[in-house]
Design a protein around this motif. Structure first.
Motif, PDB file in Angstrom:
ATOM      1  N   GLU A  35       0.831  -1.204   0.000  1.00  0.00           N
ATOM      2  CA  GLU A  35       0.000   0.000   0.000  1.00  0.00           C
ATOM      3  C   GLU A  35       0.868   1.258   0.000  1.00  0.00           C
ATOM      4  O   GLU A  35       1.833   1.358   0.754  1.00  0.00           O
ATOM      5  N   SER A  36       0.499   2.199  -0.837  1.00  0.00           N
ATOM      6  CA  SER A  36       1.228   3.466  -0.888  1.00  0.00           C
ATOM      7  C   SER A  36       0.851   4.334   0.317  1.00  0.00           C
ATOM      8  O   SER A  36      -0.219   4.169   0.913  1.00  0.00           O
ATOM      9  N   GLU A  38       0.039   7.433   0.193  1.00  0.00           N
ATOM     10  CA  GLU A  38      -1.132   8.247  -0.171  1.00  0.00           C
ATOM     11  C   GLU A  38      -2.428   7.469   0.034  1.00  0.00           C
ATOM     12  O   GLU A  38      -3.416   8.010   0.523  1.00  0.00           O
ATOM     13  N   HIS A  39      -2.433   6.192  -0.333  1.00  0.00           N
ATOM     14  CA  HIS A  39      -3.635   5.371  -0.157  1.00  0.00           C
ATOM     15  C   HIS A  39      -3.905   5.143   1.330  1.00  0.00           C
ATOM     16  O   HIS A  39      -5.053   5.202   1.776  1.00  0.00           O
ATOM     17  N   LYS A  42      -5.401   8.176   2.696  1.00  0.00           N
ATOM     18  CA  LYS A  42      -6.805   8.262   2.291  1.00  0.00           C
ATOM     19  C   LYS A  42      -7.669   7.392   3.204  1.00  0.00           C
ATOM     20  O   LYS A  42      -8.749   7.799   3.626  1.00  0.00           O
ATOM     21  N   ARG A  43      -7.172   6.206   3.558  1.00  0.00           N
ATOM     22  CA  ARG A  43      -7.913   5.334   4.483  1.00  0.00           C
ATOM     23  C   ARG A  43      -8.076   5.989   5.843  1.00  0.00           C
ATOM     24  O   ARG A  43      -9.160   5.958   6.430  1.00  0.00           O
ATOM     25  N   ASP A  61      -6.600  -5.280   0.620  1.00  0.00           N
ATOM     26  CA  ASP A  61      -7.182  -4.721  -0.589  1.00  0.00           C
ATOM     27  C   ASP A  61      -7.851  -5.832  -1.390  1.00  0.00           C
ATOM     28  O   ASP A  61      -7.205  -6.808  -1.764  1.00  0.00           O
ATOM     29  N   ASP A  68     -13.403  -1.162   1.506  1.00  0.00           N
ATOM     30  CA  ASP A  68     -12.142  -0.784   2.143  1.00  0.00           C
ATOM     31  C   ASP A  68     -12.378  -0.365   3.587  1.00  0.00           C
ATOM     32  O   ASP A  68     -11.574  -0.625   4.465  1.00  0.00           O
ATOM     33  N   LEU A  84     -12.129   3.257  -1.614  1.00  0.00           N
ATOM     34  CA  LEU A  84     -11.133   4.324  -1.636  1.00  0.00           C
ATOM     35  C   LEU A  84     -10.511   4.576  -3.001  1.00  0.00           C
ATOM     36  O   LEU A  84      -9.532   5.306  -3.098  1.00  0.00           O
ATOM     37  N   GLU A  85     -11.066   3.980  -4.011  1.00  0.00           N
ATOM     38  CA  GLU A  85     -10.632   4.260  -5.370  1.00  0.00           C
ATOM     39  C   GLU A  85     -11.773   3.919  -6.307  1.00  0.00           C
ATOM     40  O   GLU A  85     -12.714   3.217  -5.939  1.00  0.00           O
TER      41      GLU A  85
END
Length: 176
Positions: A35-36, A38-39, A42-43, A61, A68, A84-85
């Motif tokens: 996981e990045s 940024e992700h 976001k979480r 994921d 998510d 989240l995407e």
């Protein structure tokens, strides 16, 4: 940039005068494999935005096959399915049938792509800017101590060094 820590210790101080919610809790949150930052940010921001509704994190994921973040009732029915995407329309339709509400937490590019699609009535979009995600990434550490306070429609998050504000109007409004 990928998350380096396997487990994040999060000491969270949350307050909201309107709902009289004043809580101090310790959470252990695991980034997903690969996981990045940024992700992961976001979480966390989605979690903080929904905090008073007691959301749960997915363990990994699933590519949109499972939420998510989610909120379930006592019968395990999804009250809220949070993605989240931007996932394929077929998965969004499935999620909108399985949950009372479908929330997409997207970045600005994903939101502009999503606005061309047709949406189920119970779906809404919450957009996080690149600047907001970058500011949250600056707060990411293996042991995070965050203060979060909510004064609708604003949610303010600080680690004592950085301050991030989110306008939650899109979350407070009715779905499209």
């Amino acid at each position: 940039m990928q998350m380096a820590s396997k487990v994040i210790k999060l000491d969270l101080q949350y307050s909201c005068e309107a709902s009289h919610a004043y809580q101090q809790q310790r959470h252990y949150v695991s980034p997903w494999q690969g996981e990045s930052a940024e992700h992961f940010a976001k979480r966390l921001l989605a979690y903080f935005s929904l905090y008073e509704q007691h959301p749960s994190f997915a363990k990994d994921d699933s590519g949109g096959k499972a939420p998510d973040l989610y909120i379930q009732d006592q019968q395990q029915h999804f009250q809220l399915w949070c993605q989240l995407e931007l996932v394929p329309e077929k998965r969004r339709l499935r999620a909108s049938h399985l949950a009372d509400q479908l929330l997409l937490v997207l970045d600005e590019q994903e939101t502009s792509k999503a606005q061309h699609d047709q949406w189920p009535a119970n779906q809404r979009i919450f957009t996080l800017s690149a600047a907001q995600l970058a500011e949250c990434c600056l707060m990411l550490k293996s042991h995070m101590k965050l203060s979060v306070w909510r004064e609708d429609p604003l949610l303010s998050i600080t680690d004592g060094e950085h301050l991030l504000q989110l306008n939650l109007s899109a979350l407070l409004e009715k779905p499209h």
